[in-house]
Design a protein around this motif. Structure first.
Motif, PDB file in Angstrom:
ATOM      1  N   ASN A 138      10.276  94.357  37.568  1.00  0.00           N
ATOM      2  CA  ASN A 138      11.356  94.436  36.558  1.00  0.00           C
ATOM      3  C   ASN A 138      11.480  95.837  35.880  1.00  0.00           C
ATOM      4  OD1 ASN A 138       9.362  95.321  34.540  1.00  0.00           O
ATOM      5  ND2 ASN A 138       8.803  93.294  33.975  1.00  0.00           N
ATOM      6  N   ARG A 139      11.283  96.759  36.870  1.00  0.00           N
ATOM      7  CA  ARG A 139      11.737  98.407  36.557  1.00  0.00           C
ATOM      8  C   ARG A 139      11.009  99.080  35.796  1.00  0.00           C
ATOM      9  NH1 ARG A 139      16.804  99.686  38.274  1.00  0.00           N
ATOM     10  NH2 ARG A 139      18.040  98.035  39.349  1.00  0.00           N
ATOM     11  N   GLU A 140       9.726  98.414  34.949  1.00  0.00           N
ATOM     12  CA  GLU A 140       8.907  98.949  34.023  1.00  0.00           C
ATOM     13  C   GLU A 140       8.181 100.087  34.865  1.00  0.00           C
ATOM     14  OE1 GLU A 140       5.506  98.058  30.523  1.00  0.00           O
ATOM     15  OE2 GLU A 140       7.034  96.412  31.321  1.00  0.00           O
ATOM     16  N   LEU A 141       7.782  99.726  36.077  1.00  0.00           N
ATOM     17  CA  LEU A 141       6.948 100.737  36.787  1.00  0.00           C
ATOM     18  C   LEU A 141       7.784 100.792  38.159  1.00  0.00           C
ATOM     19  CD1 LEU A 141       3.241  99.679  36.052  1.00  0.00           C
ATOM     20  CD2 LEU A 141       4.328 101.794  35.343  1.00  0.00           C
ATOM     21  N   ASN A 142       7.604 101.888  38.795  1.00  0.00           N
ATOM     22  CA  ASN A 142       7.990 101.990  40.347  1.00  0.00           C
ATOM     23  C   ASN A 142       6.772 102.113  41.237  1.00  0.00           C
ATOM     24  OD1 ASN A 142      10.621 101.830  40.060  1.00  0.00           O
ATOM     25  ND2 ASN A 142      10.992 103.946  39.811  1.00  0.00           N
ATOM     26  N   LEU A 143       5.579 102.490  40.821  1.00  0.00           N
ATOM     27  CA  LEU A 143       4.520 102.569  41.551  1.00  0.00           C
ATOM     28  C   LEU A 143       3.346 101.868  40.807  1.00  0.00           C
ATOM     29  CD1 LEU A 143       4.858 106.027  42.854  1.00  0.00           C
ATOM     30  CD2 LEU A 143       5.082 104.202  44.046  1.00  0.00           C
ATOM     31  N   ALA A 144       2.488 101.128  41.722  1.00  0.00           N
ATOM     32  CA  ALA A 144       1.163 100.552  41.093  1.00  0.00           C
ATOM     33  C   ALA A 144       0.309 100.579  42.127  1.00  0.00           C
ATOM     34  CB  ALA A 144       1.687  99.225  40.250  1.00  0.00           C
ATOM     35  N   PHE A 145      -1.006 100.952  41.627  1.00  0.00           N
ATOM     36  CA  PHE A 145      -2.027 100.849  42.659  1.00  0.00           C
ATOM     37  C   PHE A 145      -2.520  99.227  42.419  1.00  0.00           C
ATOM     38  CE2 PHE A 145      -2.653 105.659  42.439  1.00  0.00           C
ATOM     39  CZ  PHE A 145      -2.435 105.621  43.791  1.00  0.00           C
ATOM     40  N   LEU A 146      -3.120  98.597  43.282  1.00  0.00           N
ATOM     41  CA  LEU A 146      -3.607  97.187  43.075  1.00  0.00           C
ATOM     42  C   LEU A 146      -4.553  96.657  44.065  1.00  0.00           C
ATOM     43  CD1 LEU A 146      -2.628  95.310  40.763  1.00  0.00           C
ATOM     44  CD2 LEU A 146      -1.439  94.000  42.323  1.00  0.00           C
ATOM     45  N   GLY A 147      -5.440  95.783  43.732  1.00  0.00           N
ATOM     46  CA  GLY A 147      -6.508  95.281  44.588  1.00  0.00           C
ATOM     47  C   GLY A 147      -6.872  93.826  44.130  1.00  0.00           C
ATOM     48  N   PRO A 148      -6.739  92.724  45.089  1.00  0.00           N
ATOM     49  CA  PRO A 148      -6.112  92.776  46.396  1.00  0.00           C
ATOM     50  C   PRO A 148      -4.676  92.893  46.339  1.00  0.00           C
ATOM     51  CG  PRO A 148      -6.639  90.607  45.719  1.00  0.00           C
ATOM     52  CD  PRO A 148      -7.182  91.430  44.588  1.00  0.00           C
ATOM     53  N   LEU A 149      -4.022  93.202  47.446  1.00  0.00           N
ATOM     54  CA  LEU A 149      -2.473  93.078  47.120  1.00  0.00           C
ATOM     55  C   LEU A 149      -1.994  91.726  47.399  1.00  0.00           C
ATOM     56  CD1 LEU A 149      -1.564  95.777  50.131  1.00  0.00           C
ATOM     57  CD2 LEU A 149      -1.330  95.946  47.641  1.00  0.00           C
ATOM     58  N   PRO A 150      -1.059  91.487  46.783  1.00  0.00           N
ATOM     59  CA  PRO A 150      -0.271  90.152  46.235  1.00  0.00           C
ATOM     60  C   PRO A 150       0.238  89.601  47.784  1.00  0.00           C
ATOM     61  CG  PRO A 150       1.134  91.785  45.334  1.00  0.00           C
ATOM     62  CD  PRO A 150       0.035  92.519  45.821  1.00  0.00           C
ATOM     63  N   PRO A 151       0.515  88.259  47.760  1.00  0.00           N
ATOM     64  CA  PRO A 151       1.374  87.934  48.964  1.00  0.00           C
ATOM     65  C   PRO A 151       2.548  88.449  49.089  1.00  0.00           C
ATOM     66  CG  PRO A 151       0.425  86.145  47.666  1.00  0.00           C
ATOM     67  CD  PRO A 151       0.172  87.299  46.933  1.00  0.00           C
ATOM     68  N   LYS A 152       3.267  88.414  50.402  1.00  0.00           N
ATOM     69  CA  LYS A 152       4.402  89.123  50.458  1.00  0.00           C
ATOM     70  C   LYS A 152       5.633  88.422  49.345  1.00  0.00           C
ATOM     71  CE  LYS A 152       3.983  90.298  55.308  1.00  0.00           C
ATOM     72  NZ  LYS A 152       4.599  89.987  56.812  1.00  0.00           N
ATOM     73  N   ASP A 153       6.147  89.493  49.036  1.00  0.00           N
ATOM     74  CA  ASP A 153       7.362  89.263  48.089  1.00  0.00           C
ATOM     75  C   ASP A 153       8.513  89.993  48.367  1.00  0.00           C
ATOM     76  OD1 ASP A 153       9.018  89.305  45.619  1.00  0.00           O
ATOM     77  OD2 ASP A 153       7.234  88.255  44.690  1.00  0.00           O
ATOM     78  N   GLU A 154       9.771  89.404  48.268  1.00  0.00           N
ATOM     79  CA  GLU A 154      11.019  90.087  48.772  1.00  0.00           C
ATOM     80  C   GLU A 154      11.325  91.201  47.617  1.00  0.00           C
ATOM     81  OE1 GLU A 154      14.249  87.077  46.693  1.00  0.00           O
ATOM     82  OE2 GLU A 154      14.182  87.321  48.810  1.00  0.00           O
ATOM     83  N   LEU A 155      10.851  91.051  46.388  1.00  0.00           N
ATOM     84  CA  LEU A 155      11.112  92.094  45.394  1.00  0.00           C
ATOM     85  C   LEU A 155      10.173  93.326  45.276  1.00  0.00           C
ATOM     86  CD1 LEU A 155      11.792  90.192  42.462  1.00  0.00           C
ATOM     87  CD2 LEU A 155      13.566  91.165  43.918  1.00  0.00           C
ATOM     88  N   ILE A 156       9.142  93.319  46.064  1.00  0.00           N
ATOM     89  CA  ILE A 156       8.268  94.539  46.345  1.00  0.00           C
ATOM     90  C   ILE A 156       7.758  94.725  47.408  1.00  0.00           C
ATOM     91  CG2 ILE A 156       7.232  94.261  43.768  1.00  0.00           C
ATOM     92  CD1 ILE A 156       4.799  92.544  45.010  1.00  0.00           C
ATOM     93  N   ASN A 157       7.470  95.913  47.985  1.00  0.00           N
ATOM     94  CA  ASN A 157       6.995  96.646  49.125  1.00  0.00           C
ATOM     95  C   ASN A 157       5.363  96.960  48.721  1.00  0.00           C
ATOM     96  OD1 ASN A 157       9.403  96.751  50.615  1.00  0.00           O
ATOM     97  ND2 ASN A 157      10.002  98.519  49.567  1.00  0.00           N
TER      98      ASN A 157
END
Length: 300
Positions: A138-157
């Motif tokens: 939703n544009r609040e952040l452009n980058l985020a570290f995460l673990g585990p990575l979420p399932p594939k989503d058309e809105l995020i790389n």
């Protein structure tokens, strides 16, 4: 319609009071009232209704509020990109991160990046697993570290930086403290110290235990890594934690032992939006992070 009108409108909507909005905007109350009236006249609808001395959004006002916020975010992002295009070495990078990556990964990466780009500033935002995913969408952040990575989503790389195992953290006087490895099933009678239900690290541990036939008996919970490690050190129970959280040291009065049968693993990576461009400084950081971890054999 002017940007000033949108900013005044959002300020009034958030404070639900025209006078307070005017004070915060450092303008006269009459100026705010006039701009809101002009905006309503142009749109042909009432955005606010009076409730005593306060104002509240009408139903259509709430809809307009959502679009106004997105519009200003898009404009601010565009201005930021222009500023950084002119001087990418003086940008501000806003990054989200979860508590499990705060102790080692985040300071290590940022410290290394600052050596090459000392004038780039950072704005760091810690958040829960789901919050960070939504914030990138939703544009609040452009980058985020995460673990585990979420399932594939058309809105995020998403880009995997490394995969890591979990180990069991035991009080140093525990019966299993001298073992080289521990089958997960051997912990079936233990008291567990975990993150609360709803946290992704709780979910990973519970699912792993369920896969070998038991549900962990959670007797204590902590909302950050230090709290959980402290509870284990106090002899309250055992915990299963990602290996990167032990990079600097294992806490006093505890022992870390690898888990097998089965091994518990998670991916760790970085998220970015699929629907919008990163700013120049964000692109530089994103490329740096991927290169940084590709050179660290210990994470492969």
């Amino acid at each position: 319609m002017e940007l000033r009108q949108l900013r005044y409108f959002i300020e009034v909507a958030e404070r639900e009071h025209i006078s307070e909005a005017a004070i915060n905007l450092h303008v006269a109350q009459s100026a705010v009232s006039r701009q809101i009236a002009n905006l309503e006249e142009e749109l042909g609808v009432e955005l606010f209704e009076r409730v005593g001395r306060n104002v509240k959004l009408t139903p259509i006002g709430k809809i307009f509020m959502q679009h106004s916020i997105f519009a200003l975010q898009a404009i601010d992002h565009a201005k930021k990109q222009i500023d950084e295009y002119l001087n990418p070495e003086k940008g501000v990078i806003k990054i989200g991160f979860p508590t499990s990556l705060a102790g080692h990964l985040l300071p290590t990466v940022i410290s290394a990046f600052k050596k090459e780009h000392p004038n780039v500033a950072f704005h760091l935002r810690q958040g829960s697993y789901n919050y960070l995913i939504d914030a990138v969408k939703n544009r609040e952040l452009n980058l985020a570290f995460l673990g585990p990575l979420p399932p594939k989503d058309e809105l995020i790389n998403s880009t995997i930086l490394f995969t890591e195992d979990f180990s069991v953290l035991l009080p140093s006087h525990h019966t299993f403290a001298n073992k080289n490895r521990i089958p997960l099933i051997d912990l079936r009678n233990e008291n567990f110290v975990l993150f609360p239900e709803g946290y992704v690290l709780n979910k990973l541990v519970v699912e792993a235990c369920n896969s070998v036939g038991f549900t962990p008996k959670v007797t204590s919970e902590g909302e950050d890594m230090d709290a959980i490690k402290g509870l284990v050190a106090a002899g309250i129970g055992v915990s299963l934690l990602p290996d990167s959280t032990f990079t600097d040291s294992t806490p006093r009065f505890t022992t870390k032992i690898p888990i097998d049968s089965p091994a518990i693993r998670r991916t760790v990576g970085i998220l970015s939006p699929a629907s919008r461009e990163l700013s120049p400084s964000e692109k530089v950081f994103h490329h740096f992070v991927i290169r940084f971890f590709s050179l660290l054999g210990q994470y492969q």
